[in-house]
Design a protein around this motif. Structure first.
Motif, PDB file in Angstrom:
ATOM      1  N   SER A 185       0.818  -1.213   0.000  1.00  0.00           N
ATOM      2  CA  SER A 185       0.000   0.000   0.000  1.00  0.00           C
ATOM      3  C   SER A 185       0.847   1.257   0.000  1.00  0.00           C
ATOM      4  O   SER A 185       0.498   2.257  -0.645  1.00  0.00           O
ATOM      5  CB  SER A 185      -0.952  -0.007   1.200  1.00  0.00           C
ATOM      6  OG  SER A 185      -0.233  -0.157   2.409  1.00  0.00           O
ATOM      7  N   ILE A 217       2.350   1.549  -3.580  1.00  0.00           N
ATOM      8  CA  ILE A 217       1.291   1.901  -4.527  1.00  0.00           C
ATOM      9  C   ILE A 217       0.837   3.340  -4.304  1.00  0.00           C
ATOM     10  O   ILE A 217       0.583   4.083  -5.250  1.00  0.00           O
ATOM     11  CB  ILE A 217       0.114   0.919  -4.404  1.00  0.00           C
ATOM     12  CG1 ILE A 217       0.533  -0.457  -4.938  1.00  0.00           C
ATOM     13  CG2 ILE A 217      -1.109   1.423  -5.157  1.00  0.00           C
ATOM     14  CD1 ILE A 217      -0.511  -1.535  -4.761  1.00  0.00           C
ATOM     15  N   GLY A 218       0.756   3.736  -3.042  1.00  0.00           N
ATOM     16  CA  GLY A 218       0.340   5.103  -2.737  1.00  0.00           C
ATOM     17  C   GLY A 218       1.277   6.154  -3.286  1.00  0.00           C
ATOM     18  O   GLY A 218       0.878   7.297  -3.522  1.00  0.00           O
ATOM     19  N   ASN A 219       2.543   5.782  -3.508  1.00  0.00           N
ATOM     20  CA  ASN A 219       3.529   6.732  -3.994  1.00  0.00           C
ATOM     21  C   ASN A 219       3.690   6.734  -5.507  1.00  0.00           C
ATOM     22  O   ASN A 219       4.509   7.464  -6.042  1.00  0.00           O
ATOM     23  CB  ASN A 219       4.890   6.445  -3.343  1.00  0.00           C
ATOM     24  CG  ASN A 219       4.915   6.815  -1.882  1.00  0.00           C
ATOM     25  OD1 ASN A 219       4.318   7.804  -1.480  1.00  0.00           O
ATOM     26  ND2 ASN A 219       5.600   6.018  -1.073  1.00  0.00           N
ATOM     27  N   ASP A 224       2.458   7.784  -9.093  1.00  0.00           N
ATOM     28  CA  ASP A 224       1.621   8.836  -9.670  1.00  0.00           C
ATOM     29  C   ASP A 224       0.385   8.214 -10.307  1.00  0.00           C
ATOM     30  O   ASP A 224       0.484   7.278 -11.107  1.00  0.00           O
ATOM     31  CB  ASP A 224       2.426   9.604 -10.720  1.00  0.00           C
ATOM     32  CG  ASP A 224       1.736  10.885 -11.178  1.00  0.00           C
ATOM     33  OD1 ASP A 224       0.497  10.926 -11.164  1.00  0.00           O
ATOM     34  OD2 ASP A 224       2.455  11.829 -11.553  1.00  0.00           O
ATOM     35  N   ALA A 225      -0.785   8.716  -9.964  1.00  0.00           N
ATOM     36  CA  ALA A 225      -2.039   8.167 -10.485  1.00  0.00           C
ATOM     37  C   ALA A 225      -2.277   8.532 -11.938  1.00  0.00           C
ATOM     38  O   ALA A 225      -3.176   7.985 -12.581  1.00  0.00           O
ATOM     39  CB  ALA A 225      -3.219   8.655  -9.635  1.00  0.00           C
ATOM     40  N   SER A 271      -8.212   2.092  -5.974  1.00  0.00           N
ATOM     41  CA  SER A 271      -7.987   3.356  -5.258  1.00  0.00           C
ATOM     42  C   SER A 271      -7.076   4.309  -6.020  1.00  0.00           C
ATOM     43  O   SER A 271      -7.058   5.511  -5.753  1.00  0.00           O
ATOM     44  CB  SER A 271      -7.400   3.087  -3.865  1.00  0.00           C
ATOM     45  OG  SER A 271      -6.046   2.656  -3.962  1.00  0.00           O
ATOM     46  N   LYS A 272      -6.293   3.772  -6.973  1.00  0.00           N
ATOM     47  CA  LYS A 272      -5.402   4.618  -7.776  1.00  0.00           C
ATOM     48  C   LYS A 272      -6.096   5.197  -9.005  1.00  0.00           C
ATOM     49  O   LYS A 272      -5.529   6.044  -9.698  1.00  0.00           O
ATOM     50  CB  LYS A 272      -4.172   3.815  -8.214  1.00  0.00           C
ATOM     51  CG  LYS A 272      -3.274   3.372  -7.084  1.00  0.00           C
ATOM     52  CD  LYS A 272      -2.732   4.544  -6.273  1.00  0.00           C
ATOM     53  CE  LYS A 272      -1.848   5.467  -7.071  1.00  0.00           C
ATOM     54  NZ  LYS A 272      -1.270   6.550  -6.247  1.00  0.00           N
ATOM     55  N   LEU A 287       1.118  -0.657 -12.317  1.00  0.00           N
ATOM     56  CA  LEU A 287       0.998   0.799 -12.301  1.00  0.00           C
ATOM     57  C   LEU A 287       2.270   1.463 -12.822  1.00  0.00           C
ATOM     58  O   LEU A 287       2.222   2.455 -13.562  1.00  0.00           O
ATOM     59  CB  LEU A 287       0.689   1.281 -10.886  1.00  0.00           C
ATOM     60  CG  LEU A 287      -0.723   0.986 -10.376  1.00  0.00           C
ATOM     61  CD1 LEU A 287      -0.802   1.220  -8.868  1.00  0.00           C
ATOM     62  CD2 LEU A 287      -1.760   1.857 -11.099  1.00  0.00           C
ATOM     63  N   THR A 347       5.446  12.543  -5.442  1.00  0.00           N
ATOM     64  CA  THR A 347       4.964  11.222  -5.854  1.00  0.00           C
ATOM     65  C   THR A 347       5.783  10.693  -7.025  1.00  0.00           C
ATOM     66  O   THR A 347       6.466  11.428  -7.725  1.00  0.00           O
ATOM     67  CB  THR A 347       3.492  11.295  -6.272  1.00  0.00           C
ATOM     68  OG1 THR A 347       3.353  12.293  -7.286  1.00  0.00           O
ATOM     69  CG2 THR A 347       2.609  11.638  -5.107  1.00  0.00           C
ATOM     70  N   THR A 391       4.952   7.745 -13.407  1.00  0.00           N
ATOM     71  CA  THR A 391       4.505   6.550 -14.115  1.00  0.00           C
ATOM     72  C   THR A 391       4.521   6.917 -15.594  1.00  0.00           C
ATOM     73  O   THR A 391       4.147   8.026 -15.939  1.00  0.00           O
ATOM     74  CB  THR A 391       3.085   6.173 -13.648  1.00  0.00           C
ATOM     75  OG1 THR A 391       3.162   5.106 -12.713  1.00  0.00           O
ATOM     76  CG2 THR A 391       2.183   5.712 -14.723  1.00  0.00           C
ATOM     77  N   TYR A 399      10.954   4.572  -8.023  1.00  0.00           N
ATOM     78  CA  TYR A 399      10.084   4.755  -6.877  1.00  0.00           C
ATOM     79  C   TYR A 399      10.950   5.004  -5.658  1.00  0.00           C
ATOM     80  O   TYR A 399      12.157   4.841  -5.678  1.00  0.00           O
ATOM     81  CB  TYR A 399       9.144   3.558  -6.662  1.00  0.00           C
ATOM     82  CG  TYR A 399       9.837   2.277  -6.336  1.00  0.00           C
ATOM     83  CD1 TYR A 399      10.108   1.929  -5.019  1.00  0.00           C
ATOM     84  CD2 TYR A 399      10.220   1.405  -7.335  1.00  0.00           C
ATOM     85  CE1 TYR A 399      10.731   0.738  -4.712  1.00  0.00           C
ATOM     86  CE2 TYR A 399      10.859   0.215  -7.033  1.00  0.00           C
ATOM     87  CZ  TYR A 399      11.106  -0.102  -5.719  1.00  0.00           C
ATOM     88  OH  TYR A 399      11.738  -1.268  -5.420  1.00  0.00           O
TER      89      TYR A 399
END
Length: 409
Positions: free
Chosen positions: A38, A41-43, A45-46, A81-82, A234, A360, A363, A368
């Motif tokens: 998590s 993944i949270g870090n 970029d969406a 969530s992303k 991602l 962030t 992508t 990362y």
């Protein structure tokens, strides 16, 4: 619903052969802590949105044993969530849409293509029972992603599949191949996360079709690595044209490659200073490979190895600085083509490290935040997972019995 196709007839010989190969080919794999990624993944970029995403989840009966804690469902929710909801589509961003499909003996669209904000309850409703019809799940997702009201599809659509095995019964493999090839024709990228099913045990036509779609064929050691697979997807981008650049890899996962003129043969990983790494490249087809570790920032080579008589090349390296590690795979014969796999091992855990204070992550690059070392800096190895598909358990039992009998005699 998408049911097993009727009118097809085949025995179980292919399943038996595949199961025997899976047992015979078991060997030690580099392992990482199988916790949720998590933080990682949270870090990531969406992105700016505008994607159509299909999340296809295996709900066959074997998941009761292979994923008793429903970690693939947690990974699916992390992926969801992303995605950018309509409420978050501000500042130049466009909302994504998502569909959730489950498959066992049948495939069913649990969440029709819509805003990601409403998809979680559909993922939570998935239970395990029945056989394995992977192609039905992919096909159902394709139908939903390309329906008349869904808008443009090419290069903005992706499907991510979480499964623990191969089609059961085996004649359904043809449907899976056709579904993936159909996705490629529509400009849809398809990525698979396979629990314990290595590319060497999979039908090569499926592996090739996945790679040609622009997606990744990734083997997971444990159900907990499903979140790590989501992070990899991602980093590589959920949608887009078949890539020409490097494929992002992460420690603990095994990723298939296709040596050809149309697929990338370079893999990348953002390594931390002082990180101890090993890389295992395995020729799945009969090809002689050369593997080169390279500083992707300066294009400087570190080490080179060739596959041995068993088709394996192994390299170790400890980085002196944070860098983009490049893994280049080439063939002695420039005209050669075929499948291979790349596995990265590390002294660090990519899921549990504390992120830096930087912004962030970009992508679809492989960079990362560097993770924090685990309590031990020794590379951790573990036996290859014994998680098999529904039709493989009996074969595994007989094989183990034969081994014990052989020792006693």
């Amino acid at each position: 619903m998408h049911f097993f196709p009727l009118g097809k007839l085949a025995g179980f010989s292919a399943i038996l052969a595949l199961s025997a190969q899976a047992v015979a080919g078991a060997r030690l794999l580099v392992r990482q802590n199988g916790t949720e990624c998590s933080t990682l993944i949270g870090n990531v970029d969406a992105g700016n949105g505008g994607r159509k995403v299909g999340i296809v989840i295996d709900s066959s009966g074997s998941m009761i044993d292979n994923d008793p804690d429903d970690l693939r469902l947690e990974a699916a929710k992390l992926l969801n969530s992303k995605l950018i909801t309509s409420a978050a589509a501000t500042g130049g961003k466009t909302g994504d849409v998502v569909t959730v499909v489950e498959f066992s003996s049948v495939a069913e669209v649990l969440y029709p293509l819509g805003d990601p904000s409403g998809a979680v309850s559909s993922i939570d409703s998935i239970e395990a029972d029945g056989g394995t019809f992977i192609g039905g799940g992919v096909s159902a997702a394709l139908d939903e992603l390309t329906k008349a009201s869904s808008g443009a599809t090419v290069d903005r659509t992706g499907i991510l599949v979480l499964t623990d095995g191969v089609d059961d019964p085996s004649y359904l493999i043809t449907d899976t191949i056709e579904s993936i090839e159909r996705a490629t024709e529509l400009g849809i990228r398809v990525s698979f996360g396979f629990l314990a099913i290595d590319a060497a045990q999979q039908d090569s036509r499926i592996t090739t079709a996945i790679i040609r779609s622009g997606g990744t064929f990734t083997t997971l050691n444990t159900a907990g690595d499903a979140s790590l697979f989501v992070a990899q997807a991602l980093l590589n981008g959920l949608a887009g044209a078949p890539r020409s650049g490097p494929v992002a890899v992460l420690p603990g996962l095994k990723t298939a490659g296709l040596l050809s003129q149309t697929s990338s043969n370079t893999f990348s990983y953002m390594a931390q200073a002082g990180e101890s790494l090993n890389v295992t490249v395995t020729a799945i087809d009969s090809i002689d490979l050369k593997v080169t570790l390279r500083n992707g920032d300066t294009n400087t080579d570190f080490k080179t190895a060739a596959t041995d008589a068993s088709g394996i090349a192994f390299l170790e390296h400890t980085t002196q600085e944070r860098l983009n590690l490049s893994i280049a795979v080439t063939a002695d014969n420039a005209a050669a083509s075929g499948l291979f796999s790349v596995q990265l091992g590390s002294s660090l855990n990519p899921c549990t490290g504390n992120p830096s204070t930087n912004a962030t992550l970009p992508t679809p690059t492989a960079s990362y935040f560097p993770p924090t070392p685990t309590t031990s800096t020794v590379l951790v190895t573990g036996a290859a997972s014994s998680m098999m598909g529904d039709s493989q358990r009996t074969i595994l039992g007989f094989s183990l019995f034969a081994v014990v009998l052989g020792v006693l005699c």
